[in-house]
Enzyme design. Structure first.
Site, PDB file in Angstrom:
ATOM      1  N   TYR A 290      -3.107  -0.260   1.787  1.00  0.00           N
ATOM      2  CA  TYR A 290      -1.893  -0.121   1.565  1.00  0.00           C
ATOM      3  C   TYR A 290      -1.065   0.283   3.091  1.00  0.00           C
ATOM      4  O   TYR A 290      -0.830   1.379   3.489  1.00  0.00           O
ATOM      5  CB  TYR A 290      -1.215   1.158   0.699  1.00  0.00           C
ATOM      6  CG  TYR A 290      -0.029   0.993   0.143  1.00  0.00           C
ATOM      7  CD1 TYR A 290       0.141  -0.126  -0.713  1.00  0.00           C
ATOM      8  CD2 TYR A 290       0.989   1.644   0.329  1.00  0.00           C
ATOM      9  CE1 TYR A 290       1.397  -0.152  -1.352  1.00  0.00           C
ATOM     10  CE2 TYR A 290       2.353   1.435  -0.222  1.00  0.00           C
ATOM     11  CZ  TYR A 290       2.592   0.522  -1.099  1.00  0.00           C
ATOM     12  OH  TYR A 290       3.640   0.417  -1.625  1.00  0.00           O
TER      13      TYR A 290
ATOM     14  N   HIS B 249       0.358   0.536   6.524  1.00  0.00           N
ATOM     15  CA  HIS B 249       1.775   0.653   7.285  1.00  0.00           C
ATOM     16  C   HIS B 249       1.745   0.721   8.823  1.00  0.00           C
ATOM     17  O   HIS B 249       0.619   0.244   9.382  1.00  0.00           O
ATOM     18  CB  HIS B 249       2.608   2.205   7.023  1.00  0.00           C
ATOM     19  CG  HIS B 249       1.416   3.273   7.160  1.00  0.00           C
ATOM     20  ND1 HIS B 249       1.369   3.559   8.280  1.00  0.00           N
ATOM     21  CD2 HIS B 249       0.894   4.097   6.106  1.00  0.00           C
ATOM     22  CE1 HIS B 249       0.320   4.729   8.430  1.00  0.00           C
ATOM     23  NE2 HIS B 249      -0.095   5.005   6.871  1.00  0.00           N
TER      24      HIS B 249
ATOM     25  N   HIS C   9      -1.169   2.202  10.610  1.00  0.00           N
ATOM     26  CA  HIS C   9      -2.351   1.632  10.620  1.00  0.00           C
ATOM     27  C   HIS C   9      -2.481   0.386  11.729  1.00  0.00           C
ATOM     28  O   HIS C   9      -3.253   0.467  12.625  1.00  0.00           O
ATOM     29  CB  HIS C   9      -2.788   1.049   9.229  1.00  0.00           C
ATOM     30  CG  HIS C   9      -2.865   2.075   8.330  1.00  0.00           C
ATOM     31  ND1 HIS C   9      -2.337   2.047   7.133  1.00  0.00           N
ATOM     32  CD2 HIS C   9      -3.841   2.944   8.012  1.00  0.00           C
ATOM     33  CE1 HIS C   9      -2.686   3.006   6.175  1.00  0.00           C
ATOM     34  NE2 HIS C   9      -3.797   3.593   6.778  1.00  0.00           N
TER      35      HIS C   9
ATOM     36  N   GLY D 221      -6.179   7.899  13.539  1.00  0.00           N
ATOM     37  CA  GLY D 221      -4.697   8.213  13.725  1.00  0.00           C
ATOM     38  C   GLY D 221      -4.900   9.965  14.063  1.00  0.00           C
ATOM     39  O   GLY D 221      -5.583  10.579  13.661  1.00  0.00           O
TER      40      GLY D 221
ATOM     41  N   LYS E  19      -2.453  11.413  13.268  1.00  0.00           N
ATOM     42  CA  LYS E  19      -1.857  12.267  12.228  1.00  0.00           C
ATOM     43  C   LYS E  19      -2.912  12.967  11.353  1.00  0.00           C
ATOM     44  O   LYS E  19      -2.619  14.233  10.919  1.00  0.00           O
ATOM     45  CB  LYS E  19      -1.189  11.259  11.390  1.00  0.00           C
ATOM     46  CG  LYS E  19      -0.477  12.009  10.253  1.00  0.00           C
ATOM     47  CD  LYS E  19       0.260  11.195   9.321  1.00  0.00           C
ATOM     48  CE  LYS E  19       0.258  11.696   8.003  1.00  0.00           C
ATOM     49  NZ  LYS E  19      -0.972  11.520   7.201  1.00  0.00           N
TER      50      LYS E  19
ATOM     51  N   GLN F 237      -9.508  15.563  10.614  1.00  0.00           N
ATOM     52  CA  GLN F 237     -10.167  14.292  10.523  1.00  0.00           C
ATOM     53  C   GLN F 237     -10.738  13.603  11.811  1.00  0.00           C
ATOM     54  O   GLN F 237     -12.178  13.493  11.962  1.00  0.00           O
ATOM     55  CB  GLN F 237      -9.463  13.112   9.579  1.00  0.00           C
ATOM     56  CG  GLN F 237     -10.494  11.734   9.630  1.00  0.00           C
ATOM     57  CD  GLN F 237      -9.865  10.998   8.435  1.00  0.00           C
ATOM     58  OE1 GLN F 237      -9.895  11.184   7.269  1.00  0.00           O
ATOM     59  NE2 GLN F 237      -9.124   9.826   9.278  1.00  0.00           N
TER      60      GLN F 237
ATOM     61  N   VAL G 145       2.371   7.706  14.451  1.00  0.00           N
ATOM     62  CA  VAL G 145       3.565   6.641  14.523  1.00  0.00           C
ATOM     63  C   VAL G 145       4.473   7.309  13.513  1.00  0.00           C
ATOM     64  O   VAL G 145       4.125   7.680  12.451  1.00  0.00           O
ATOM     65  CB  VAL G 145       3.132   5.184  14.099  1.00  0.00           C
ATOM     66  CG1 VAL G 145       4.341   4.371  14.052  1.00  0.00           C
ATOM     67  CG2 VAL G 145       2.131   4.540  14.879  1.00  0.00           C
TER      68      VAL G 145
ATOM     69  N   SER H  23       0.642   6.605   3.766  1.00  0.00           N
ATOM     70  CA  SER H  23       0.713   5.703   2.520  1.00  0.00           C
ATOM     71  C   SER H  23       1.300   6.501   1.254  1.00  0.00           C
ATOM     72  O   SER H  23       1.902   6.059   0.491  1.00  0.00           O
ATOM     73  CB  SER H  23      -0.805   5.232   1.936  1.00  0.00           C
ATOM     74  OG  SER H  23      -0.896   4.666   3.189  1.00  0.00           O
ATOM     75  N   ARG H  24       0.964   7.836   1.519  1.00  0.00           N
ATOM     76  CA  ARG H  24       1.736   8.848   0.398  1.00  0.00           C
ATOM     77  C   ARG H  24       3.190   9.057   0.515  1.00  0.00           C
ATOM     78  O   ARG H  24       3.816   9.285  -0.330  1.00  0.00           O
ATOM     79  CB  ARG H  24       0.930  10.319   0.409  1.00  0.00           C
ATOM     80  CG  ARG H  24      -0.702  10.072   0.192  1.00  0.00           C
ATOM     81  CD  ARG H  24      -1.203  11.351   0.023  1.00  0.00           C
ATOM     82  NE  ARG H  24      -2.462  11.243  -0.702  1.00  0.00           N
ATOM     83  CZ  ARG H  24      -3.569  11.262   0.112  1.00  0.00           C
ATOM     84  NH1 ARG H  24      -3.600  11.648   1.185  1.00  0.00           N
ATOM     85  NH2 ARG H  24      -4.877  11.268  -0.754  1.00  0.00           N
TER      86      ARG H  24
HETATM   87  O1  PAF Z   1      -7.965   8.190   7.231  1.00  0.00           O
HETATM   88  C1  PAF Z   1      -8.327   7.442   6.425  1.00  0.00           C
HETATM   89  O2  PAF Z   1      -7.602   6.322   5.774  1.00  0.00           O
HETATM   90  C2  PAF Z   1      -9.567   7.628   5.795  1.00  0.00           C
HETATM   91  O3  PAF Z   1      -9.826   8.955   5.657  1.00  0.00           O
HETATM   92  C3  PAF Z   1     -10.807   6.834   6.259  1.00  0.00           C
HETATM   93  C4  PAF Z   1     -11.076   7.172   7.554  1.00  0.00           C
HETATM   94  C5  PAF Z   1     -10.455   5.435   6.091  1.00  0.00           C
HETATM   95  C6  PAF Z   1     -12.035   7.372   5.475  1.00  0.00           C
HETATM   96  O4  PAF Z   1     -11.952   6.935   4.164  1.00  0.00           O
END
Ligand code: PAF
Length: 557
Positions: free
Chosen positions: A34, A36, A39, A149, A151, A155, A178, A188-189
């Site tokens: 999904y 945007h 990505h 990212g 954002k 992570q 972005v 996406s949310r």
């Molecule tokens: O950031 C994300 O979209 C997810 O956490 C990832 C890194 C693809 C792992 O599923």
């Protein structure tokens, strides 16, 4: 290479082995689909720096909690493929859940000292779920570089640590968040947000902007920064604030004082969407309040616009009128009205404006991304921390404004102790402009935009010129709470009028006689029109002077 979709790890490895044999570097962007622009910025960066671009699309069940949105996570594979083809992706890896997690899968991976912080407080298994899938995907692709990212800052930090701890031969690259024009970080949310919630959601960005401005103005105490963030989010209508944190950028530990680099992060529920955002701050960067001036009047000139419609390589504000750059007329008007302290908000082609500003002894403040006039004025906040005087706002592209008009505005402002005093003109054709509505006594009531105006309001010929005097406190309070619910998704300074009025601030609209003083320059044709008016004015003044000299001579005779 033609865009290929691959579903099996073995096929992917074979395909990439061939590329590797040819000495090609491999870049990897893991996603949950999904897609945007956030990505696509990762894909672009990957395309720019690697020979082969691999993107995975896999909605990873292990990173969703039991009550989270796994089942309704948005999907559109066909659209994703189309976008990826356009952005130069070579291989899309779309594995099934069984391909990634065979039936007897029992391995877990995680970073002990990072998994429980920030988002980990409410999503205890989330980051272990991310780690395991990212590790599996990295082992399948074996890229030279993988892109994530900023954002999802926690992570990014966790993946960097995992890759470092395990000694994986891959470089993890973080890419700047972005944002939409109104500052909302792309996610996406965001698809879950209603129109009204979308406006509320921008408060995450606005609260981080506030935090950045506070740090730039010299605030070091994390608890003060966090309190201000919290209040802004709650006042803006956020359903629940999960956290507002000031942390060390690597350990993610809370810090009490910002005395070098820090990361400020927020997580909040807006409607049913859980949103996160963060920014980097650095107490060593930025200009602090000069601390000397607490009262009086400071002038802020809006000079950051792009001026695209001029179709000229020269910055709009440097085009000359009567041999003087347009913006210099505005500086002169302010100084001649008695306002000595002048700042210009610069952005577009600012390097070309700087020498003139220096010559005129005008301080400059950068607006890095143009998010509207309200956002522009907010950028002086760090310089004016503790300032409780008045802020005169002029537009650099409205050069015919007279010093006498500015003086009159300032006098009215002081005489009536207004929170805002702004200038209006009556024009022959007000179509396209917001109309000034007054009550029977002639006092200002509101501005009605053309699209909201009924037949009666459309008959009004009085419009706002964009020349304001504000009390500093109410101005900044209102700018921090403005939303950008307009087609341009920009924070508009005129919206602060209503917001200040609704909080009890006194607002006065001063009608000025000569409507040409409000002429703005956006195109070459408008520049010509303004030049003509200016030279007409000069001639009139010369004639007047000539006449007066004649009279004086006669008297002496
Ligand atoms: O950031 C994300 O979209 C997810 O956490 C990832 C890194 C693809 C792992 O599923």
């Amino acid at each position: 290479m033609m865009l290929k979709t691959i579903r099996k790890t073995g096929d992917l490895r074979r395909e990439l082995a061939r590329a590797r044999k040819k000495g090609k570097s491999i870049g990897f962007v893991p996603t949950m689909g999904y897609l945007h622009d956030g990505h696509l910025a990762l894909v672009e960066e990957c395309r720019r720096t690697c020979d082969v671009v691999v993107v995975s699309i896999f909605v990873n069940p292990k990173q969703f909690g039991p009550a989270e949105d796994l089942d309704r996570y948005p999907k559109d594979l066909r659209r994703d493929k189309r976008l990826l083809a356009r952005y130069g992706c070579d291989l899309i890896f779309v594995p099934s859940v069984r391909e990634v997690y065979p039936r007897d899968f029992g391995t877990s991976v995680g970073v002990d000292d990072l998994r429980g912080k920030l988002c980990g407080l409410t999503r205890p298994d989330h980051f272990d779920g991310v780690c395991v899938v990212v590790l599996k995907l990295l082992l399948a692709v074996m890229p030279d570089k993988a892109f994530f990212g900023e954002k999802d800052y926690q992570q990014l930090v966790i993946i960097k640590r995992m890759v470092g701890d395990l000694g994986l031969p891959v470089e993890i690259v973080g890419v700047t968040t972005v944002r939409d024009k109104d500052g909302l970080a792309l996610s996406s949310r965001n698809a879950y947000l209603s129109e009204e919630e979308r406006g509320i959601a921008t408060s995450l960005f606005r609260s981080l902007e506030l935090a950045r401005l506070l740090v730039a103005s010299g605030e070091r105490r994390s608890h003060v920064i966090k309190d201000r963030i919290m209040s802004l989010l709650v006042d803006s209508g956020v359903t629940k604030v999960e956290y507002a944190a000031v942390v060390d950028p690597v350990s993610l530990d809370d810090i009490r004082y910002v005395d070098s680099e820090a990361r400020i992060a927020v997580a909040a529920l807006v409607g049913r969407a859980r949103l996160i955002d963060n920014i980097a701050v650095d107490s060593r960067v930025g200009r602090r309040s000069r601390g000397r001036q607490k009262r009086g009047t400071v002038c802020v000139i809006l000079a950051a616009g792009e001026g695209k419609r001029m179709k000229s390589p020269r910055p709009k504000l440097l085009h000359e009128i009567g041999g003087v750059p347009m913006v210099e007329h505005v500086v002169r008007a302010s100084r001649a009205a008695g306002v000595k302290d002048v700042f210009a908000i610069v952005g577009h082609k600012s390097e070309k404006l700087q020498p003139l500003m220096k010559k005129l002894r005008v301080g400059t403040v950068r607006q890095d991304v143009q998010r509207g006039t309200g956002h522009a004025v907010l950028q002086v906040y760090p310089l004016l921390a503790g300032f409780s005087g008045d802020i005169l706002v002029l537009s650099g592209d409205v050069p015919l404004v007279r010093a006498s008009t500015v003086k009159r505005l300032l006098a009215q402002h002081a005489r009536h102790s207004n929170a805002i005093t702004f200038a209006t003109v009556s024009v022959p054709d007000a179509r396209g402009y917001g109309r000034i509505v007054r009550n029977q006594k002639g006092a200002f009531v509101k501005i009605v935009e053309e699209r909201d105006a009924d037949r009666e309001v459309r008959k009004i010929s009085e419009i706002n010129v964009g020349l304001y005097c504000f009390k500093a406190g109410p101005l900044f309070d209102s700018l921090l709470t403005l939303t950008a619910s307009n087609v341009q998704m920009e924070y508009y300074l005129p919206d602060s009028i209503q917001s200040i009025r609704s909080r009890g601030g006194r607002v006065e609209a001063v009608l000025i006689d000569d409507h040409t003083e409000g002429f703005g320059v956006n195109t070459a044709a408008e520049l010509n029109a303004v030049r003509k008016i200016y030279s007409g004015r000069q001639k009139n003044e010369d004639n007047k002077r000539g006449l007066e000299n004649g009279i004086h001579r006669k008297r002496r005779q």
